[in-house]
Write an enzyme that holds these catalytic residues in place. Sequence first.
Site, short mmCIF file in Angstrom:
data_model
loop_
_atom_site.label_atom_id
_atom_site.label_comp_id
_atom_site.label_asym_id
_atom_site.label_seq_id
_atom_site.Cartn_x
_atom_site.Cartn_y
_atom_site.Cartn_z
CD GLU A 1 -15.39 -0.40 4.28
OE1 GLU A 1 -14.24 -0.11 3.92
OE2 GLU A 1 -16.05 0.27 5.09
CB SER A 2 -11.72 -5.93 0.73
OG SER A 2 -12.60 -6.91 1.29
CB CYS B 1 -17.30 -6.85 1.23
SG CYS B 1 -16.32 -6.53 2.66
CG HIS C 1 1.26 -3.16 -8.20
ND1 HIS C 1 2.03 -3.11 -7.06
CD2 HIS C 1 0.23 -3.99 -7.91
CE1 HIS C 1 1.50 -3.91 -6.14
NE2 HIS C 1 0.41 -4.46 -6.63
CB SER D 1 3.96 -1.10 -5.00
OG SER D 1 4.25 -1.92 -6.11
#
Lengths: 126, 126
Positions: free
Chosen positions: B62-63, B83, B68, B55
């Site tokens: 920006e996020s 974003c 996974h 993982s």
Amino acid sequence: MKSLGKHLIVELYECDFDLINEVGSVEKILVEAVAISKATIVQPVFHQFSPHGVSGVVVIAESHFTIHTWPEYGYCALDIFTCGDLIDSDASLQYLKEAFKAGSMSVMEIKRGVLDLPAEELRHKP
Amino acid sequence: MKSLGKHLIVELYECDFDLINEVGSVEKILVEAVAISKATIVQPVFHQFSPHGVSGVVVIAESHFTIHTWPEYGYCALDIFTCGDLIDSDASLQYLKEAFKAGSMSVMEIKRGVLDLPAEELRHKP
């Protein structure tokens, strides 16, 4: 239809400005939501933006919880990605809606990893 | 329609077993994908599962990017949430498909935070 993962794509609207603008409150609430789901925390990461907003990720043994907040719009983008039948992501979701005092919420559920295999061969991680 | 965020939900199939089973190679490839998008890394987190799977999350300004992997099925669940207009997530996506030697890929693009506001009032974080 069997899948490896269940992914909730959640939009929270009209949330409490202060609660979603403070990294401390966002972390406390998201970590509690993970506990409610009975997932196992691997590592949490939270970041405060200036002047507004918080990003948070909790990597769990069963995938992840993420949140990005835009306090100026009262909006949070929330993702709950889990695998295994033992995780109660719906209970987490109800808690998060109440904890952030969201006025409204939209949820889309996506099955991830729908493989062309007999259902009994699909095992969950870990 | 203007939105705060752009979220790519990506399923990678028939990937190379060794590449998606080793935390080192997954981290190297995902971090390079973030660089290609021109996003700014806040913090990367990677975790090796036993006996199989990795993982990974890269929190960006920006996020986020998350992955996974289920090497036993050649499958990766990848999310690219960005974003701002300056991030080239499509270039990252092409790189990731090639780097993991995926035989096939499905992509769904979701707009996040489509608010009932005039487009010129929507500002991106940070």
